[in-house]
Design a protein around this motif. Sequence first.
Motif, mmCIF file in Angstrom:
data_model
loop_
_atom_site.group_PDB
_atom_site.id
_atom_site.type_symbol
_atom_site.label_atom_id
_atom_site.label_comp_id
_atom_site.label_asym_id
_atom_site.label_seq_id
_atom_site.Cartn_x
_atom_site.Cartn_y
_atom_site.Cartn_z
ATOM 1 N N ALA A 38 -43.166 -37.381 51.564
ATOM 2 C CA ALA A 38 -43.304 -36.142 52.238
ATOM 3 C C ALA A 38 -42.348 -35.135 51.682
ATOM 4 C CB ALA A 38 -43.295 -36.271 53.671
ATOM 5 N N SER A 39 -41.053 -35.679 51.550
ATOM 6 C CA SER A 39 -40.034 -34.927 51.524
ATOM 7 C C SER A 39 -39.978 -34.273 50.091
ATOM 8 C CB SER A 39 -38.626 -35.545 51.884
ATOM 9 O OG SER A 39 -38.480 -36.560 50.802
ATOM 10 N N THR A 40 -40.847 -35.196 48.897
ATOM 11 C CA THR A 40 -40.551 -34.647 47.639
ATOM 12 C C THR A 40 -41.808 -34.064 47.283
ATOM 13 O OG1 THR A 40 -41.459 -36.837 47.083
ATOM 14 C CG2 THR A 40 -39.253 -36.500 46.931
ATOM 15 N N SER A 41 -42.974 -33.624 48.219
ATOM 16 C CA SER A 41 -44.006 -33.214 47.756
ATOM 17 C C SER A 41 -44.022 -31.617 48.110
ATOM 18 C CB SER A 41 -45.286 -33.784 48.277
ATOM 19 O OG SER A 41 -45.385 -33.883 49.584
ATOM 20 N N TRP A 42 -45.219 -31.192 48.402
ATOM 21 C CA TRP A 42 -45.176 -29.532 48.782
ATOM 22 C C TRP A 42 -44.748 -29.610 50.356
ATOM 23 C CZ3 TRP A 42 -49.767 -26.903 51.364
ATOM 24 C CH2 TRP A 42 -49.618 -25.417 51.611
ATOM 25 N N THR A 43 -43.900 -28.412 50.441
ATOM 26 C CA THR A 43 -43.419 -28.288 51.999
ATOM 27 C C THR A 43 -44.396 -27.771 52.880
ATOM 28 O OG1 THR A 43 -42.633 -26.050 51.340
ATOM 29 C CG2 THR A 43 -41.227 -27.679 50.905
ATOM 30 N N GLY A 44 -45.419 -27.145 52.379
ATOM 31 C CA GLY A 44 -46.445 -26.508 53.278
ATOM 32 C C GLY A 44 -46.205 -25.078 53.631
ATOM 33 N N LEU A 45 -45.060 -24.465 53.063
ATOM 34 C CA LEU A 45 -44.529 -23.203 53.499
ATOM 35 C C LEU A 45 -45.240 -22.282 52.831
ATOM 36 C CD1 LEU A 45 -42.631 -21.650 54.935
ATOM 37 C CD2 LEU A 45 -41.067 -21.828 53.134
ATOM 38 N N VAL A 46 -46.086 -21.458 53.164
ATOM 39 C CA VAL A 46 -46.617 -20.178 52.730
ATOM 40 C C VAL A 46 -46.127 -18.725 52.691
ATOM 41 C CG1 VAL A 46 -48.964 -18.920 52.508
ATOM 42 C CG2 VAL A 46 -49.090 -21.553 53.158
ATOM 43 N N VAL A 47 -45.512 -18.703 53.771
ATOM 44 C CA VAL A 47 -44.542 -17.374 53.730
ATOM 45 C C VAL A 47 -43.303 -17.670 54.764
ATOM 46 C CG1 VAL A 47 -46.498 -15.593 53.630
ATOM 47 C CG2 VAL A 47 -45.799 -16.562 55.758
ATOM 48 N N GLU A 48 -42.255 -17.284 54.387
ATOM 49 C CA GLU A 48 -40.851 -17.308 55.024
ATOM 50 C C GLU A 48 -41.165 -17.018 56.779
ATOM 51 O OE1 GLU A 48 -38.042 -18.511 54.511
ATOM 52 O OE2 GLU A 48 -38.742 -19.348 52.339
ATOM 53 N N LYS A 101 -44.291 -10.058 33.613
ATOM 54 C CA LYS A 101 -43.742 -11.323 34.333
ATOM 55 C C LYS A 101 -44.931 -12.280 34.757
ATOM 56 C CE LYS A 101 -39.075 -9.761 35.296
ATOM 57 N NZ LYS A 101 -38.180 -9.487 36.562
ATOM 58 N N VAL A 102 -44.777 -13.533 34.380
ATOM 59 C CA VAL A 102 -45.952 -14.459 34.738
ATOM 60 C C VAL A 102 -45.192 -15.855 35.380
ATOM 61 C CG1 VAL A 102 -47.858 -15.935 33.692
ATOM 62 C CG2 VAL A 102 -47.117 -13.643 32.512
ATOM 63 N N LEU A 103 -45.885 -15.830 36.653
ATOM 64 C CA LEU A 103 -45.494 -17.088 37.436
ATOM 65 C C LEU A 103 -46.606 -17.945 37.677
ATOM 66 C CD1 LEU A 103 -43.349 -18.379 39.539
ATOM 67 C CD2 LEU A 103 -44.516 -16.932 41.264
ATOM 68 N N PHE A 104 -46.230 -19.101 36.968
ATOM 69 C CA PHE A 104 -47.365 -20.365 37.093
ATOM 70 C C PHE A 104 -46.675 -20.932 38.337
ATOM 71 C CE2 PHE A 104 -47.132 -19.338 32.650
ATOM 72 C CZ PHE A 104 -48.392 -19.493 32.146
ATOM 73 N N ARG A 105 -47.704 -21.273 39.283
ATOM 74 C CA ARG A 105 -47.429 -21.952 40.627
ATOM 75 C C ARG A 105 -48.389 -22.946 40.683
ATOM 76 N NH1 ARG A 105 -48.002 -20.424 45.716
ATOM 77 N NH2 ARG A 105 -49.942 -18.602 45.117
ATOM 78 N N HIS A 106 -47.885 -23.895 41.059
ATOM 79 C CA HIS A 106 -48.794 -25.402 41.131
ATOM 80 C C HIS A 106 -49.391 -25.330 42.658
ATOM 81 C CE1 HIS A 106 -49.983 -29.331 41.328
ATOM 82 N NE2 HIS A 106 -50.053 -29.355 40.112
ATOM 83 N N PRO A 107 -50.408 -25.418 42.631
ATOM 84 C CA PRO A 107 -50.803 -25.512 44.216
ATOM 85 C C PRO A 107 -50.212 -26.303 45.329
ATOM 86 C CG PRO A 107 -52.805 -25.331 42.667
ATOM 87 C CD PRO A 107 -51.591 -25.789 41.872
ATOM 88 N N ALA A 108 -49.811 -27.602 44.611
ATOM 89 C CA ALA A 108 -49.352 -28.591 45.421
ATOM 90 C C ALA A 108 -47.899 -28.962 45.428
ATOM 91 C CB ALA A 108 -50.235 -29.911 45.375
ATOM 92 N N TYR A 109 -47.220 -28.641 44.362
ATOM 93 C CA TYR A 109 -45.773 -29.006 44.287
ATOM 94 C C TYR A 109 -45.046 -27.848 43.456
ATOM 95 C CZ TYR A 109 -47.959 -33.604 44.112
ATOM 96 O OH TYR A 109 -48.910 -34.815 44.483
ATOM 97 N N GLU A 110 -44.137 -27.309 44.789
ATOM 98 C CA GLU A 110 -43.282 -26.233 44.265
ATOM 99 C C GLU A 110 -42.398 -26.292 43.089
ATOM 100 O OE1 GLU A 110 -41.715 -25.199 47.986
ATOM 101 O OE2 GLU A 110 -43.126 -23.974 48.886
#
Length: 165
Positions: A38-48, A101-110
């Motif tokens: 749980a601590s090494t995968s996606w935090t679930g944070l979408v916005v601050e 500028k291009v940002l590649f965001r992985h849907p599950a792993y920041e």
Amino acid sequence: MSASTQKPREFTGRHMLIIILAFFGVIIAVNLTMATLASTSWTGLVVENTYVASQQFNRKAEEGRAQAALGWTGKLTIAWGDVRYSLSDAAGKPVPLHGVKVLFRHPAYEAADKSVTLALASGQEFAAKHTPRDGVWIVEVDADAGLTEPYRDVRRIMISHGALQ
């Protein structure tokens, strides 16, 4: 003929201690494993801050409608270790850009997110060397076209064998 009778083994306090230690050992091991995953995968944070994001929603929606009214079309190419982007207007003519500028965001792993700054390659096409890992990505392109806000192009793409599918 003599029949040998075997004495049944007794269930002692030592046996009970081993069973209890094994039981709780398994529970503790599973809890530690799940906490690590749980601590090494996606935090679930979408916005601050959701309140601030809700206050900006109408402004961002209006910016999106104004951008769509321009009728511009972005062309993103990813192949052979190159990321290329160009922008054309409603008539198909290239839109002059000052930077991309291009940002590649992985849907599950920041941790897999990667920002790439493209440089002018030829004409009005911008390019950079980058090979994203195979899989699903959310690509956010911010192109400086001289507007008050950068032209924003957000796509969900699939990369297979280092190329855009």
